[in-house]
Design an enzyme around this catalytic site. Structure first.
Site, short mmCIF file in Angstrom:
data_model
loop_
_atom_site.label_atom_id
_atom_site.label_comp_id
_atom_site.label_asym_id
_atom_site.label_seq_id
_atom_site.Cartn_x
_atom_site.Cartn_y
_atom_site.Cartn_z
N ASP A 148 49.61 -11.88 -19.76
CA ASP A 148 50.70 -11.04 -19.00
C ASP A 148 50.21 -9.92 -18.27
OD1 ASP A 148 52.82 -12.89 -19.70
OD2 ASP A 148 53.34 -11.77 -21.26
N HIS A 150 44.22 -8.59 -17.21
CA HIS A 150 42.81 -8.76 -18.08
C HIS A 150 42.01 -10.01 -18.10
CE1 HIS A 150 40.60 -9.27 -21.99
NE2 HIS A 150 40.27 -7.95 -21.63
N ARG A 194 41.33 -29.15 -23.55
CA ARG A 194 39.94 -29.32 -23.00
C ARG A 194 38.77 -29.16 -24.05
NH1 ARG A 194 43.47 -27.94 -19.62
NH2 ARG A 194 43.18 -28.34 -17.24
#
Length: 158
Positions: free
Chosen positions: A90, A93, A132
């Site tokens: 959120d 970063h 992945r």
């Protein structure tokens, strides 16, 4: 006209360094496992006492370039693989970490002339990262193939 291409065949002379981010290790351990499986199947000794492969763990993806640089400058490796997982949150970063990691890794490769494989997943959520790293496809295998091809190509270019 000369054409140069790397090969994926047995790579018994190739020396590989792998730098793995510990942050999101649920993902990076899976990437490392896929990477080691591929290298092993292509003739790289991945045993604990291998002279062909070294692995270093760093706190997170932001620290990958520094240790990749140390590996590349050591003269011991023909190729270095970086493995990490940066998952969007959120805050900004995510953008900072992935930007600095990608710029740093590419700079190390250009400065040293050693191929550095960028094996850092950048996903919006944990589900995408898990997909992945093995649920659907383990990109660690692909990163190892890239390393084999680049290592082989660079040996030919000499």
């Amino acid at each position: 006209m000369a054409t140069f291409e790397g090969l994926f065949t047995q790579s018994s002379s190739l020396k590989v360094g792998i730098v793995v981010a510990r942050f999101n290790d649920l993902i990076t351990n899976k990437l490392l496992s896929g990477c080691l499986d591929c290298l092993s199947r292509h003739g790289i000794d991945v045993s604990a006492n291998s002279s062909q492969l070294d692995t270093a763990w760093v706190p997170g993806s932001f620290e990958l370039p520094l240790v990749a640089q140390s590996f590349a400058k050591s003269g011991r490796y023909q190729v270095v693989i970086t493995l990490g997982a940066v998952i969007r949150g959120d805050t900004p970063h995510f953008d900072v970490v992935i930007s600095e990691a990608s710029k740093g890794i590419s700079a190390v490769s250009r400065e040293t002339g050693i191929p550095i494989v960028f094996g850092v997943l950048t996903t919006d959520n944990m589900q995408q990262a898990l997909e992945r790293a093995g649920i659907k496809n383990n990109l660690g295998w692909n990163y190892a193939l890239q390393a084999l091809e680049l290592g082989s190509l660079m040996q030919k270019l000499g």
